[in-house]
Scaffold this motif. Sequence first.
Motif, short mmCIF file in Angstrom:
data_model
loop_
_atom_site.label_atom_id
_atom_site.label_comp_id
_atom_site.label_asym_id
_atom_site.label_seq_id
_atom_site.Cartn_x
_atom_site.Cartn_y
_atom_site.Cartn_z
N MET A 96 41.32 49.20 49.33
CA MET A 96 39.93 49.51 48.99
C MET A 96 39.65 49.42 47.48
SD MET A 96 38.33 49.79 51.75
CE MET A 96 39.45 48.81 52.71
N PRO A 97 40.53 49.98 46.63
CA PRO A 97 40.27 49.81 45.20
C PRO A 97 40.28 48.34 44.77
CG PRO A 97 41.87 51.55 45.53
CD PRO A 97 41.66 50.90 46.86
N LEU A 99 39.43 45.78 46.67
CA LEU A 99 38.15 45.23 47.16
C LEU A 99 37.03 45.60 46.19
CD1 LEU A 99 37.44 43.59 49.64
CD2 LEU A 99 37.01 45.68 50.88
N GLU A 100 37.05 46.85 45.75
CA GLU A 100 36.04 47.31 44.81
C GLU A 100 36.13 46.54 43.49
OE1 GLU A 100 33.63 49.42 45.29
OE2 GLU A 100 32.93 49.73 43.23
N GLU A 103 34.73 43.07 43.97
CA GLU A 103 33.27 43.12 44.07
C GLU A 103 32.63 43.36 42.71
OE1 GLU A 103 31.35 45.62 46.83
OE2 GLU A 103 32.27 44.72 48.60
N GLN A 104 33.23 44.27 41.94
CA GLN A 104 32.67 44.57 40.62
C GLN A 104 32.64 43.32 39.75
OE1 GLN A 104 34.82 47.81 38.83
NE2 GLN A 104 33.90 49.34 40.14
N ARG A 105 33.74 42.58 39.80
CA ARG A 105 33.83 41.39 38.94
C ARG A 105 32.88 40.30 39.40
NH1 ARG A 105 37.66 40.49 35.22
NH2 ARG A 105 38.64 42.43 34.62
N SER A 107 30.06 40.77 41.05
CA SER A 107 28.70 41.21 40.73
C SER A 107 28.40 41.04 39.25
CB SER A 107 28.50 42.67 41.12
OG SER A 107 28.65 42.82 42.49
N SER A 108 29.40 41.35 38.43
CA SER A 108 29.16 41.26 36.99
C SER A 108 28.92 39.81 36.56
CB SER A 108 30.33 41.87 36.21
OG SER A 108 31.45 41.03 36.31
N GLN A 109 29.36 38.87 37.39
CA GLN A 109 29.12 37.46 37.06
C GLN A 109 27.93 36.91 37.83
OE1 GLN A 109 32.41 34.96 36.32
NE2 GLN A 109 33.89 36.63 36.36
N ASP A 114 29.85 39.97 49.75
CA ASP A 114 29.75 40.70 51.01
C ASP A 114 31.17 40.79 51.58
OD1 ASP A 114 28.93 41.91 53.29
OD2 ASP A 114 27.83 40.21 54.11
N SER A 115 31.75 41.98 51.52
CA SER A 115 33.17 42.12 51.84
C SER A 115 33.43 42.20 53.34
CB SER A 115 33.73 43.38 51.18
OG SER A 115 33.61 43.27 49.80
N ARG A 116 34.65 41.95 53.69
CA ARG A 116 35.08 42.03 55.09
C ARG A 116 36.46 42.68 55.16
NH1 ARG A 116 30.57 41.27 55.76
NH2 ARG A 116 29.50 39.66 56.95
N ALA A 184 41.98 47.18 37.79
CA ALA A 184 40.77 46.62 37.20
C ALA A 184 39.50 47.34 37.66
CB ALA A 184 40.67 45.15 37.56
N VAL A 185 39.64 48.34 38.52
CA VAL A 185 38.44 49.03 39.01
C VAL A 185 37.78 49.77 37.86
CG1 VAL A 185 37.54 50.75 40.60
CG2 VAL A 185 39.46 49.37 41.25
#
Lengths: 189, 336
Positions: A96-97, A99-100, A103-105, A107-109, A114-116, A184-185
Motif C-alpha cells: 500500500m505505501p 502504491l501510494e 500515485e503521488q508521483r 499525480s505530481s506529473q 487509477d490503482s488496482r 518515497a511516500v
Amino acid sequence: MSVVVLVAVAAAGVLLGIAAGYWLPPNGRLAARNRPRPVRRILLPFTGQAISRRAFEAAVRLAKAENAIVMPAFLARVPMSLPLDSALPVQCASGMPLLEAIEQRLSSQGVPVDSRIGRGRSARDALRNLLAEEHFDRIIVSADEDPRAGLGYEDLKWLLERVPAEIMILRPAPEDTRRISTKAVGGHF
Amino acid sequence: MIGLLETHGRKETAQLAEGLSSVPRRRVGYREAVLEEMDLPEILRREPELCLIDELAHTNAPGVEHTKRYEDVEEVLAAGIDVLSTLNVQHLESLNDHITELSGIRVRETIPDAILGRADEVVLIDVTPETLLDRLRAGKVYPVERIDSALNNFFRIENLAALREVALRQVAEEVGAKRLTTELVGSREESLAADAPQAVGERLLALVEPYPGAQRLVRRAWRSAQRLGAELDLLWVRAPGQRLSDDEERSLVALRQLASVLGAKMVEEESDDLAAAVVDFASQRGSTYVLLGRSRPSRGIARLRVPLPQRLMQRLPGVDVRIVADRPLRQNGEKL
C-alpha cells in the motif's frame, strides 16, 4: 403595468440565475464529463517493495503522449493454505505505501491514475486474474526485476504469448538501479 | 484436581504438580496403537470443585466421548465443575488465517472463539521472544533433538514477536468486551447500551464512492486503523435507482478488491439521505472515527445546505470526523 413587467423580468432573471447555477459547475470550469477523457489504459504491475524507475518513467511518457491513464497494480500472492479472498495485511504493509508513492508521483506529473489490486497464487496468477476482469491497452514491465520477487522471464514470455495487449518490456539495465520504493511516500501516509 | 496435565516431558512442570490430586489417563486403542487420553467419565464421577484440563485445542483419539477436548470441557462445565485450561493464541479459529500469513505455518488444531468468550477470566502468559528462545535452547520447551527444527521453523524471532502482538491484542479485546458486558448488566440503562459499542475499541468508518480517488481514502483509513489497532468499515451510500457508468462499475470492483485484501468490511446501502444513512450505520457499528474525502462542489440550491462533515459532527457527538485532503498536484521535497 410597468411595475408588473419589472417584477416579471426580475423573476425571470432569478430563475435564469438558479438554472445557470444548477447547470454550470462552480468556478466556471468545464464539467468533468465534458473534458477530454483518457482513452488508453496503461497497466503498471508490481510485486515487491519497489519498482524500476525506468518502468515508471516509461509509463509517464506514454501516458502523456497518448492521453492515457496509468493503472499501477499491486500483485498480491495468496499462500496456498489461505482462501483466495483472504485479507493479506502483511503484504499490504509494503504494497500500500508503494502504491501510494507511485500515485503521488504520477499525480505530481499531471498523469491520471487509477490503482488496482490483483490477487492470485503467484504473481502471474494475480496478473492473469486482473487481466481477466479488465481490459488494458498496454502493459509495462521491467525485465530487471528479481525473478524470485516478482515477474520472471517465464512470466514475461507468458505475457507476450497470451495477453491481448501491447506489452512493453524494458530491457535489463544493471547500471541503472534507480527505484521508486515505499520510502518515497510523501506526507503522513 | 488435575484432570489432565501435559508436561511435554518437562521435569520442572511435573515437580510443580506433585502432591496435587490427579486423574490418571485412560488408554484408548486406535488401530494398532494405544493412545493415552483424559478420563472424562472419571472426572465427572469425582465431581471436583475446580479441575485443571490442559491443552484446550487438543484433538482426541477416535472412540472417546468427543472429538475435541474443548467439547469435553463443555461437558465438565455443564456438570457444575469449574475448569482451568490453557491455549496457545494460534489455536483460535478467527486468528488462524492471519497467523498462517504471518508465520507461513498452518495450525490444524483450532477452537471456536466463542469458547474463549465464555471464560470468566483470561490470563495472558507473556514472555519476550528472547526469553522464550532462551528457554527453547535450554531444552525447557522441547526435547534436545527437536530444538534445531523448532528454531528454524515456528520459533523464529519474527514469528514469536508477531504472535506476541496478536496475543496481547486478543486478550485486550477480551478484557474490553468483558468490562462492557459487566457495565451493561450493572447499569440497566438504555443510554449506556447505546454508547456500548464505543467502549470496545476504535472503529473507523470511511465513506467511499466508486471513483479512482476513493482508493486513496481507503488506504489512508486503513493505515490509521492499523496504527490504532482498529477495525475498518467502508460505506457507500448509493441513491435509489442510481445507475453506474462503466468506469464507475470498474472503480467499484477495484474498491471491493481493495477492501477485501485489506481486511476491511465494505457495505453498500441505498438511501437518498446520505447523512442519515451514515449516522445510522456509524451508530450501529460503534464507529469512533468517520473519514471522508473532500466533497465535490455543490450545484444550485444544494450550495445552501450545511456541508456533510458539519452535519455528521452535529448528529454523531463524540465521533471524530476527518476529511482526507486531496493529493496536491505538485509536491516538494520528494524523496527517491
